[in-house]
Design a protein around this motif. Structure first.
Motif, PDB file in Angstrom:
ATOM      1  N   ARG A 152       0.975  -0.964  -0.067  1.00 46.44           N
ATOM      2  CA  ARG A 152      -0.096  -0.065   0.194  1.00 46.44           C
ATOM      3  C   ARG A 152       0.614   1.517   0.592  1.00 46.44           C
ATOM      4  O   ARG A 152      -0.010   2.772  -0.298  1.00 46.44           O
ATOM      5  CB  ARG A 152      -0.892   0.269   1.885  1.00 46.44           C
ATOM      6  CG  ARG A 152      -2.207  -1.008   1.335  1.00 46.44           C
ATOM      7  CD  ARG A 152      -2.767  -1.041   2.329  1.00 46.44           C
ATOM      8  NE  ARG A 152      -4.116  -1.927   2.438  1.00 46.44           N
ATOM      9  CZ  ARG A 152      -5.148  -1.871   3.442  1.00 46.44           C
ATOM     10  NH1 ARG A 152      -5.123  -1.392   4.315  1.00 46.44           N
ATOM     11  NH2 ARG A 152      -5.209  -3.458   3.297  1.00 46.44           N
ATOM     12  N   LEU A 153       1.958   0.859   0.982  1.00 47.09           N
ATOM     13  CA  LEU A 153       3.005   2.426   1.162  1.00 47.09           C
ATOM     14  C   LEU A 153       3.537   2.565  -0.793  1.00 47.09           C
ATOM     15  O   LEU A 153       3.614   4.011  -0.545  1.00 47.09           O
ATOM     16  CB  LEU A 153       3.970   2.615   2.375  1.00 47.09           C
ATOM     17  CG  LEU A 153       4.589   3.518   1.708  1.00 47.09           C
ATOM     18  CD1 LEU A 153       3.972   4.549   2.340  1.00 47.09           C
ATOM     19  CD2 LEU A 153       5.909   3.123   2.818  1.00 47.09           C
ATOM     20  N   ARG A 175       1.940   2.135  -3.287  1.00 47.00           N
ATOM     21  CA  ARG A 175       1.114   2.526  -4.297  1.00 47.00           C
ATOM     22  C   ARG A 175       0.623   4.356  -3.836  1.00 47.00           C
ATOM     23  O   ARG A 175       0.387   4.282  -4.622  1.00 47.00           O
ATOM     24  CB  ARG A 175      -0.116   1.446  -4.122  1.00 47.00           C
ATOM     25  CG  ARG A 175      -0.242  -0.380  -5.192  1.00 47.00           C
ATOM     26  CD  ARG A 175      -1.428  -0.688  -5.217  1.00 47.00           C
ATOM     27  NE  ARG A 175      -1.883  -1.036  -3.542  1.00 47.00           N
ATOM     28  CZ  ARG A 175      -1.562  -2.162  -2.936  1.00 47.00           C
ATOM     29  NH1 ARG A 175      -0.418  -2.792  -3.404  1.00 47.00           N
ATOM     30  NH2 ARG A 175      -2.312  -2.314  -2.004  1.00 47.00           N
ATOM     31  N   ALA A 176       0.859   4.348  -2.846  1.00 47.27           N
ATOM     32  CA  ALA A 176       0.737   5.505  -2.873  1.00 47.27           C
ATOM     33  C   ALA A 176       1.574   6.533  -2.762  1.00 47.27           C
ATOM     34  O   ALA A 176       1.669   7.215  -3.147  1.00 47.27           O
ATOM     35  CB  ALA A 176       0.133   5.599  -0.907  1.00 47.27           C
ATOM     36  N   ALA A 199       0.948   9.356  -5.473  1.00 45.97           N
ATOM     37  CA  ALA A 199       1.205  11.114  -4.813  1.00 45.97           C
ATOM     38  C   ALA A 199       2.233  11.461  -6.753  1.00 45.97           C
ATOM     39  O   ALA A 199       2.406  12.808  -6.543  1.00 45.97           O
ATOM     40  CB  ALA A 199       2.038  10.849  -3.638  1.00 45.97           C
TER      41      ALA A 199
END
Length: 230
Positions: free
Chosen positions: A168-169, A171-172, A176
């Motif tokens: 998830r990190l 993909r975030a 961004a």
């Protein structure tokens, strides 16, 4: 930072697609720059058409203009991007990854020099409006905001990937970065300070430089071994 020999070899192999992408971006950037210098009429006409359409909308929407100016002058300003890179360089140096820190810092400096050199060589005028909503100085091609954001976000994503960030990190972070790179280009167009091909040129040149930097360092790391490259 400990890196196994196998990890270094894997990274060198994985960078091959990056090298191919970089080559494609380099060719496209060269072709676009040649068309801009030659003032190829279809490109010039498209630039003017898109710029006029966006400017008419901006003049009628002062509230949205204000939002775009905040984004382009603060959140995605080149100095904001460079500050993020500076923080990353300091962190790498502190952790002992000094060759990588120097490489990232040098890539950022090269990006600025390349950008300014092409601007001076091409000497393209910015759009001029009787009722401007924003202003900018110096030559137009390539967009410095677009190129700086592409280089900075690309390098930061590379560093995160090297450090093992996934899930998830990751993909975030990718999301961004994509929003920042695309967003800053759109703000420059909406505010009427660049032609569309200026922004596209900044994106392509930035992507080509990041790919070259990644490929170059991974090859250096594979040859130097885990004791010298992190």
């Amino acid at each position: 930072m400990h890196v196994s020999p196998r990890s270094l070899v894997d990274r060198a192999r994985a960078s091959s697609p990056v090298a191919r992408a970089g080559a494609v971006c380099t060719v496209l950037a060269g072709a676009l720059t040649a068309l801009v210098v030659a003032r190829w009429q279809p490109l010039m006409d498209l630039d003017r058409s898109v710029a006029r359409s966006l400017h008419r909308r901006a003049v009628a929407e002062p509230g949205l203009v204000h939002v775009n100016r905040l984004l382009t002058d603060w959140l995605w300003d080149p100095w904001t991007m460079r500050a993020l890179i500076a923080v990353a360089v300091v962190a790498l140096w502190w952790r002992g990854a000094r060759p990588l820190a120097v490489w990232v810092a040098a890539t950022t400096v090269v990006s600025s020099l390349l950008q300014q050199g092409i601007k001076a060589a091409v000497g393209r005028h910015r759009p001029r409006w009787p009722d401007p909503v924003d202003s900018a100085s110096y030559a137009a091609y390539p967009s410095g905001h677009a190129m700086t954001a592409t280089v900075s976000c690309g390098l930061l994503l590379w560093l995160l990937h090297r450090s093992g960030v996934r899930g998830r990190l990751w993909r975030a972070a990718v999301g961004a970065a994509a929003v920042s790179v695309a967003g800053v280009g759109l703000t420059r167009l909406y505010l009427g300070v660049h032609w569309p091909s200026d922004v596209l040129g900044g994106w392509l040149l930035g992507a080509a430089l990041v790919a070259l930097a990644v490929r170059g360092f991974e090859r250096y790391a594979a040859r130097s071994g885990p004791g010298r490259a992190a």
